[in-house]
Write an enzyme that holds these catalytic residues in place. Sequence first.
Site, PDB file in Angstrom:
ATOM      1  N   ASP A  47       0.884  -1.196   0.024  1.00 37.08           N
ATOM      2  CA  ASP A  47      -0.177  -0.082   0.079  1.00 37.08           C
ATOM      3  C   ASP A  47       0.959   1.255  -0.073  1.00 37.08           C
ATOM      4  OD1 ASP A  47      -2.536   1.245   0.330  1.00 37.08           O
ATOM      5  OD2 ASP A  47      -1.668   1.995   2.180  1.00 37.08           O
ATOM      6  N   ASP A  56      -0.506   5.129   0.597  1.00 34.20           N
ATOM      7  CA  ASP A  56      -0.733   6.146   1.667  1.00 34.20           C
ATOM      8  C   ASP A  56      -0.511   5.443   2.761  1.00 34.20           C
ATOM      9  OD1 ASP A  56      -1.448   8.794   0.135  1.00 34.20           O
ATOM     10  OD2 ASP A  56      -2.860   7.235  -0.713  1.00 34.20           O
TER      11      ASP A  56
END
Length: 331
Positions: free
Chosen positions: A20, A22
């Site tokens: 991932d 953010d």
Amino acid sequence: MTLAATDSPLIASHDAVLLDLDGVVYRGGDAVPGAVEALTSVEGARLAYLTNNANRPPSAVADHLRDLGLTVTVDDIVTSAQAIAGVMAHDLPAGATVFAIGGEGLRTALKERGLVPVDDRHAPEVAAVVQGYAPQLGWRDLAEAAYAIETGLPWYASNTDLTIPTAEGIAPGNGALVHAVGLAVGREPVVAGKPYAPLFEETIARISPGAPLMVGDRLDTDISGARRASIPSLFVLTGVSSLADVVNAAEDELPDYVGLDLSALHDAHPEVVVEGDRATCGSASAEIADGVLRVATSGGPTETLRAVVALGWAARAESGITVTVDATIGA
């Protein structure tokens, strides 16, 4: 549920790491402390970057990561915009016109799949509505989406993250905007981003890993999605979900491994021994009394975190209580 363990560095057991962005690699424009160093030290494993943020095209994301000091190509970036565009291209006729609420990343992905994004719901032969994140979206955009959906058009959304981590704090994400439209129209969209399957399927099809590992900061998207896709996961404490969140997580949001940050990729993850109200992992130990969980003996961050989490899970399994965490790891 118990934490998985490995006596060798975690990365040694995996040929691909699905990351991932953010809250894991960066927050806003800045790298998460230690993230670049941890990733540039990875050898022998493919790195793929999965983002539920549909605002930017992969080229812009790759430029951002290169600016931070990482070596990446556009093919290493997989966005929820690409995933939802693939779903729509499967569902809709070739060349279909779609009313698109979102940023450049969403429009680019739709065009790459042969669809025609438009900004006007009154455009001729609009076949569907698709909603993605963009920071400039306002009430009028959401109202226009609702009006179009109310006519019976199929509704798609890139992702449903309620929040997004930024350099200034936690802000409303695309899911908050999708939820607002859903309240108005009384329907739910087809969703591609984590925790739903299309983003994982897009990634696996692209890189064909033999032993992937998902790394995320959100239990409800990254970790839940990995469990649904039968991919082992590493949860890191650099984004949205907290230590108390992972200790008290629902069964379908429990990670296989836990780490303070991406440096945990290079750590061994020793077995945790739980005996009554005490857990030991390597040189670290944790204790629980009256539902309050504390560090008894600090070890390395990964060992300490594993002791705390494993003991919290054991206490919940035994008594069903919500555990209070009075511990700071790595301070």
